[in-house]
Design a protein around this motif. Structure first.
Motif, PDB file in Angstrom:
ATOM      1  N   ARG A 196       0.562  -1.161   0.062  1.00 52.68           N
ATOM      2  CA  ARG A 196       0.097  -0.109  -0.020  1.00 52.68           C
ATOM      3  C   ARG A 196       0.711   1.425   0.084  1.00 52.68           C
ATOM      4  NH1 ARG A 196      -5.038  -0.879   4.241  1.00 52.68           N
ATOM      5  NH2 ARG A 196      -6.349  -2.743   2.955  1.00 52.68           N
ATOM      6  N   ARG A 197       1.961   0.996   0.443  1.00 55.79           N
ATOM      7  CA  ARG A 197       2.886   2.427   0.848  1.00 55.79           C
ATOM      8  C   ARG A 197       3.484   2.645  -0.439  1.00 55.79           C
ATOM      9  NH1 ARG A 197       4.289   7.275   2.035  1.00 55.79           N
ATOM     10  NH2 ARG A 197       6.496   7.589   2.503  1.00 55.79           N
ATOM     11  N   VAL A 198       3.821   1.412  -1.327  1.00 58.32           N
ATOM     12  CA  VAL A 198       4.471   1.632  -2.809  1.00 58.32           C
ATOM     13  C   VAL A 198       3.479   2.105  -3.676  1.00 58.32           C
ATOM     14  CG1 VAL A 198       5.396   0.272  -4.437  1.00 58.32           C
ATOM     15  CG2 VAL A 198       5.886  -0.364  -2.070  1.00 58.32           C
ATOM     16  N   GLU A 199       2.239   1.501  -3.429  1.00 58.65           N
ATOM     17  CA  GLU A 199       1.110   2.296  -4.204  1.00 58.65           C
ATOM     18  C   GLU A 199       0.927   3.659  -4.149  1.00 58.65           C
ATOM     19  OE1 GLU A 199      -3.397   1.575  -4.968  1.00 58.65           O
ATOM     20  OE2 GLU A 199      -2.517  -0.014  -4.283  1.00 58.65           O
ATOM     21  N   SER A 200       0.915   3.967  -3.000  1.00 54.97           N
ATOM     22  CA  SER A 200       0.809   5.541  -2.595  1.00 54.97           C
ATOM     23  C   SER A 200       1.941   6.401  -3.230  1.00 54.97           C
ATOM     24  CB  SER A 200       0.881   5.654  -0.791  1.00 54.97           C
ATOM     25  OG  SER A 200       0.678   6.950  -0.598  1.00 54.97           O
ATOM     26  N   LEU A 201       3.168   5.994  -3.056  1.00 51.78           N
ATOM     27  CA  LEU A 201       4.234   6.436  -3.395  1.00 51.78           C
ATOM     28  C   LEU A 201       4.183   6.556  -4.912  1.00 51.78           C
ATOM     29  CD1 LEU A 201       7.067   5.329  -1.087  1.00 51.78           C
ATOM     30  CD2 LEU A 201       6.017   7.523  -1.202  1.00 51.78           C
ATOM     31  N   ALA A 202       3.815   5.687  -5.647  1.00 49.42           N
ATOM     32  CA  ALA A 202       3.686   5.428  -6.934  1.00 49.42           C
ATOM     33  C   ALA A 202       2.804   6.371  -7.695  1.00 49.42           C
ATOM     34  CB  ALA A 202       3.479   4.168  -7.679  1.00 49.42           C
ATOM     35  N   ARG A 203       1.515   6.611  -6.978  1.00 45.19           N
ATOM     36  CA  ARG A 203       0.570   7.521  -7.299  1.00 45.19           C
ATOM     37  C   ARG A 203       1.125   8.676  -7.256  1.00 45.19           C
ATOM     38  NH1 ARG A 203      -2.986   5.256  -4.722  1.00 45.19           N
ATOM     39  NH2 ARG A 203      -3.996   4.146  -6.264  1.00 45.19           N
ATOM     40  N   GLU A 204       1.886   9.279  -6.206  1.00 41.23           N
ATOM     41  CA  GLU A 204       2.377  10.652  -6.092  1.00 41.23           C
ATOM     42  C   GLU A 204       3.279  10.969  -7.159  1.00 41.23           C
ATOM     43  OE1 GLU A 204       4.110  10.682  -2.204  1.00 41.23           O
ATOM     44  OE2 GLU A 204       2.170  10.687  -1.200  1.00 41.23           O
ATOM     45  N   ALA A 205       4.163   9.882  -7.544  1.00 43.28           N
ATOM     46  CA  ALA A 205       5.447  10.105  -8.630  1.00 43.28           C
ATOM     47  C   ALA A 205       4.355  10.334  -9.871  1.00 43.28           C
ATOM     48  CB  ALA A 205       6.154   8.780  -8.444  1.00 43.28           C
ATOM     49  N   ALA A 206       3.517   9.300 -10.138  1.00 39.58           N
ATOM     50  CA  ALA A 206       2.761   9.542 -11.426  1.00 39.58           C
ATOM     51  C   ALA A 206       2.176  10.890 -11.674  1.00 39.58           C
ATOM     52  CB  ALA A 206       1.739   8.353 -11.429  1.00 39.58           C
ATOM     53  N   ALA A 207       1.681  11.338 -10.422  1.00 38.34           N
ATOM     54  CA  ALA A 207       0.909  12.760 -10.604  1.00 38.34           C
ATOM     55  C   ALA A 207       1.892  13.864 -10.719  1.00 38.34           C
ATOM     56  CB  ALA A 207       0.359  12.957  -9.188  1.00 38.34           C
ATOM     57  N   LEU A 208       3.189  13.577 -10.765  1.00 40.20           N
ATOM     58  CA  LEU A 208       4.238  14.671 -11.387  1.00 40.20           C
ATOM     59  C   LEU A 208       3.920  15.147 -12.521  1.00 40.20           C
ATOM     60  CD1 LEU A 208       7.461  13.084  -9.562  1.00 40.20           C
ATOM     61  CD2 LEU A 208       6.218  15.117  -8.698  1.00 40.20           C
ATOM     62  N   GLY A 209       3.614  14.312 -13.537  1.00 38.19           N
ATOM     63  CA  GLY A 209       3.319  14.731 -14.903  1.00 38.19           C
ATOM     64  C   GLY A 209       4.429  14.510 -15.767  1.00 38.19           C
ATOM     65  N   GLY A 210       4.364  14.400 -16.859  1.00 35.50           N
ATOM     66  CA  GLY A 210       5.353  14.269 -18.000  1.00 35.50           C
ATOM     67  C   GLY A 210       6.129  15.452 -18.179  1.00 35.50           C
ATOM     68  N   PRO A 211       7.507  15.194 -18.896  1.00 40.59           N
ATOM     69  CA  PRO A 211       8.169  16.233 -19.258  1.00 40.59           C
ATOM     70  C   PRO A 211       7.650  17.128 -20.265  1.00 40.59           C
ATOM     71  CG  PRO A 211       8.984  14.341 -19.927  1.00 40.59           C
ATOM     72  CD  PRO A 211       7.954  13.827 -19.218  1.00 40.59           C
ATOM     73  N   PRO A 212       8.100  18.377 -20.542  1.00 39.97           N
ATOM     74  CA  PRO A 212       7.793  19.235 -21.699  1.00 39.97           C
ATOM     75  C   PRO A 212       7.555  18.807 -22.940  1.00 39.97           C
ATOM     76  CG  PRO A 212       9.275  20.402 -20.372  1.00 39.97           C
ATOM     77  CD  PRO A 212       9.394  18.890 -20.060  1.00 39.97           C
ATOM     78  N   GLY A 213       8.433  17.868 -23.543  1.00 43.48           N
ATOM     79  CA  GLY A 213       8.283  17.252 -24.688  1.00 43.48           C
ATOM     80  C   GLY A 213       7.163  16.126 -24.833  1.00 43.48           C
ATOM     81  N   GLY A 214       6.575  15.655 -23.745  1.00 46.88           N
ATOM     82  CA  GLY A 214       5.558  14.885 -23.623  1.00 46.88           C
ATOM     83  C   GLY A 214       6.254  13.458 -23.605  1.00 46.88           C
ATOM     84  N   ALA A 215       7.639  13.142 -23.473  1.00 51.21           N
ATOM     85  CA  ALA A 215       8.100  11.919 -23.605  1.00 51.21           C
ATOM     86  C   ALA A 215       8.563  11.312 -22.324  1.00 51.21           C
ATOM     87  CB  ALA A 215       9.405  11.882 -24.719  1.00 51.21           C
ATOM     88  N   ALA A 216       8.292   9.900 -22.278  1.00 53.63           N
ATOM     89  CA  ALA A 216       8.865   9.296 -20.803  1.00 53.63           C
ATOM     90  C   ALA A 216       8.943   7.859 -21.166  1.00 53.63           C
ATOM     91  CB  ALA A 216       7.950   9.602 -19.943  1.00 53.63           C
ATOM     92  N   VAL A 217       9.020   7.092 -20.329  1.00 49.12           N
ATOM     93  CA  VAL A 217       9.253   5.408 -20.518  1.00 49.12           C
ATOM     94  C   VAL A 217       7.981   5.066 -21.244  1.00 49.12           C
ATOM     95  CG1 VAL A 217       9.495   3.359 -19.459  1.00 49.12           C
ATOM     96  CG2 VAL A 217      11.054   5.192 -18.905  1.00 49.12           C
ATOM     97  N   SER A 218       8.071   4.349 -22.170  1.00 49.42           N
ATOM     98  CA  SER A 218       6.894   3.990 -22.895  1.00 49.42           C
ATOM     99  C   SER A 218       6.570   2.404 -22.402  1.00 49.42           C
ATOM    100  CB  SER A 218       7.135   3.847 -24.360  1.00 49.42           C
ATOM    101  OG  SER A 218       5.978   3.198 -25.035  1.00 49.42           O
ATOM    102  N   ALA A 219       5.203   2.136 -21.914  1.00 46.15           N
ATOM    103  CA  ALA A 219       4.873   0.757 -21.481  1.00 46.15           C
ATOM    104  C   ALA A 219       4.747  -0.112 -22.582  1.00 46.15           C
ATOM    105  CB  ALA A 219       3.697   0.799 -20.877  1.00 46.15           C
ATOM    106  N   GLY A 220       4.603   0.592 -23.883  1.00 45.37           N
ATOM    107  CA  GLY A 220       4.766  -0.403 -25.435  1.00 45.37           C
ATOM    108  C   GLY A 220       5.998  -0.552 -26.067  1.00 45.37           C
TER     109      GLY A 220
END
Length: 223
Positions: free
Chosen positions: A195-219
């Protein structure tokens, strides 16, 4: 077989960097990260359990893009891909290691910490790199300075990155994502506190992507 870019849409602003001591933790860890909105994880090859952890996530959590970190030899690259790693990350690079990662057929991020290393990789056609150790090597200010003369290079800064400094890195045009150990702290893994890991992941995901719109692709796969 040419690997797709690793730092590509859809955006995952933070790539969790984890040290797995017990392979049994790998699947619940990956599921917690995905539930929190982070669909990728870098399992460092620092423990005997690492390859089994990669193998388990690849088999049981298909929504999570699992990769291998701390790849420092051609043998490590081959073993990681055989275990199911879908990308490779190294703290630095040599000619031999780069050859092995290129031959692996999966996306990879060779590590750099100087402008000369970046230029050498660009000469070989490599545009995506890990900036390591980010904090000790100059931080966001250093990457900002590189963006002028070397705009074609893109980075995933790792090492000393925190939830606070991540925002500064992600604001840079040459940053695709940041690597973060804070998302899955050792204490949480040892306690099985998913639960702690999920909470920290949610906070990290909420940081948003970089200006160019690129980041690690799940595909990210191989063409």
């Amino acid at each position: 077989m040419t690997p797709e870019p690793l730092l590509a849409v859809p955006a995952v602003p933070v790539l969790p960097v984890v040290v797995v001591e017990d392979a049994a933790d790998a699947v619940p860890l990956a599921r917690a990260l995905v539930a929190g909105g982070l669909r990728a994880v870098e399992v460092t090859l620092r423990t005997p359990a690492a390859l089994d952890a990669i193998r388990a996530v690849a088999a049981e959590v298909p929504r999570c893009l699992v990769g291998a970190g701390t790849v420092v030899s051609a043998r490590a690259a081959a073993d990681a891909v055989a275990a199911g790693a879908r990308f490779l990350v190294s703290p630095g690079w040599t000619g031999g290691l780069l050859d092995a990662m290129e031959a692996s057929g999966v996306p990879y991020l060779p590590g750099v910490s100087t402008a000369s290393e970046v230029m050498a990789l660009l000469e070989r056609g490599v545009r995506e790199m890990k900036f390591f150790p980010a904090g000790a090597a100059g931080g966001a200010a250093y990457l900002a300075a590189l963006a002028g003369p070397l705009p074609q290079a893109r980075f995933c800064p790792t090492g000393g990155v925190s939830a606070v400094s991540a925002r500064e890195y992600l604001a840079l045009p040459n940053v695709g994502c940041v690597g973060g150990t804070w998302v899955a702290p050792p204490a949480a893994l040892a306690a099985g506190d998913w639960r702690r890991v999920e909470s920290l992941a949610r906070e990290a995901a909420a940081l948003g992507g970089p200006p160019g719109g690129a980041a690690v692709s799940a595909g990210a796969t191989c063409r």
